[in-house]
Design an enzyme around this catalytic site. Sequence first.
Site, mmCIF file in Angstrom:
data_model
loop_
_atom_site.group_PDB
_atom_site.id
_atom_site.type_symbol
_atom_site.label_atom_id
_atom_site.label_comp_id
_atom_site.label_asym_id
_atom_site.label_seq_id
_atom_site.Cartn_x
_atom_site.Cartn_y
_atom_site.Cartn_z
ATOM 1 N N GLY A 1 0.864 -1.394 0.231
ATOM 2 C CA GLY A 1 -0.110 0.099 -0.082
ATOM 3 C C GLY A 1 0.720 1.199 -0.017
ATOM 4 C CB THR A 2 4.053 2.420 1.601
ATOM 5 O OG1 THR A 2 3.447 2.028 3.066
ATOM 6 C CG2 THR A 2 5.052 3.547 1.541
ATOM 7 C CG ASN B 1 -4.720 4.299 9.417
ATOM 8 O OD1 ASN B 1 -5.194 5.457 9.142
ATOM 9 N ND2 ASN B 1 -3.714 4.328 10.332
ATOM 10 C CD GLN C 1 -6.702 -0.498 8.202
ATOM 11 O OE1 GLN C 1 -7.497 -1.218 8.232
ATOM 12 N NE2 GLN C 1 -5.367 -0.551 8.042
ATOM 13 N N GLY D 1 -1.931 -6.420 0.166
ATOM 14 C CA GLY D 1 -2.147 -7.842 0.353
ATOM 15 C C GLY D 1 -2.416 -8.072 1.855
ATOM 16 C CG HIS D 2 0.177 -6.611 5.319
ATOM 17 N ND1 HIS D 2 0.051 -6.213 6.674
ATOM 18 C CD2 HIS D 2 0.295 -5.579 4.595
ATOM 19 C CE1 HIS D 2 0.474 -4.989 6.763
ATOM 20 N NE2 HIS D 2 0.518 -4.458 5.408
ATOM 21 C CB THR E 1 11.453 -9.181 -11.330
ATOM 22 O OG1 THR E 1 12.540 -8.804 -12.412
ATOM 23 C CG2 THR E 1 11.106 -10.311 -11.523
ATOM 24 C CB CYS F 1 6.071 6.385 20.277
ATOM 25 S SG CYS F 1 7.427 7.054 21.379
#
Length: 407
Positions: free
Chosen positions: A69-70, A156, A184, A205-206, A242, A331
């Site tokens: 996503g980033t 999120n 999200q 994906g995760h 790739t 933090c």
Amino acid sequence: MPVYLDHAATTPLAAEALAALTRELSRTGNPSSLHGSGRRARRAVEDAREALAAAAGAHPSEVIFTSGGTEADNLAVKGLYWARRAEDPRRTRILCSTIEHHAVLDTVEWLERHEGADVCWLPVDAEGVLDLAALEAELADDPASIALVTVMWANNEVGSIQPVADVVRLAHAAGVPVHSDAVQAFGSVPVDFRGTALDAMSVSGHKIGGPVGVGALLLGRAVKLTPVQHGGGQERDVRSGTLDTASIAAFAAAAKAVTGNLEGESARIAGLRDRLIGGVRSAVPEAVLRGAPGPGRLPGNAHFTFPGCEGDSLLFLLDLAGVESSTGSACTAGVPRPSHVLLAMGLDEDTARGAQRFTLGHTSTDADVDALLAALPGAYARARQAGMAGHESSIQTAGTLARHAAG
């Protein structure tokens, strides 16, 4: 085994994704190669592209695979900004909500510092929902100077779902493209790329039971976008590199599985969430639920602020009790930094520092909710005893209290 209530951070690998991943990892072939192994890998990628497109309401040609996503957010925001500015140098304004994930927030700020972007931060209300009137006013103010609008599909931290279709309607009327970070939302609520007429949308994906390290940017076929990286010209010459066949296949398998039973599973998870919310309110009446109510929030999200304690202290004490949660804030170097999302919603810093996010997913059960509700009153009492004396000292005090409580 710990009770895992941080599915918004990452969720366990789905069985379907694991099967696809292990199948493809046992094989060899670069999808760009022309021999048999390469063609087989290419078929696996294209089958995955079709499955992911169907799950997200897109055409397969609109799916650009990325590392997550980033990267998808960076590619969309930077690529749209550069392409739009190249067409017309006046297009330097970016309209961005104040509650974006840092993958968007930091990208926009980087463009402001290094690429001459003029950023307009769009406000949200006390429930963390975008102020459409503010967006409409900004769009009316010299629309020819606007490069893009970027507004997430769902937040999120507090789980508030944003009025994406209305954002697109308003922006397109002014001739401005829209990107949405749907990381999200995808797999939790119905997401329809084509139906909302978005120009670009990021997914990962995760977050849905796929592996870490793969995602996608859904990009309209007529949308011009400047690549961020260059190389072999893969993925419509938008994202060279790739392709990770195994992860892509696993991502698509997870997407197919999660969207195939989306209504039923979302209802099950929402039921757990509502029981968790009711239980927290009963166990700790001082706790305040943050975000939009009911169907206006993601089904697996329950975000509270707990007065009089550091969120990190409460997290640490819950973790020692076998319950894993999140503060939803950053933090750095031991300095507590309250959530930018909560501050944008109008909370003061002390209140925001008491945040705790509980998020549920496909492995969540009633027993997980029971475990949290059993551990929470004692953990909160000890966290309040540790107080707000400072990040490091409060965590150390919380740890000492927890060790004493354990014997």
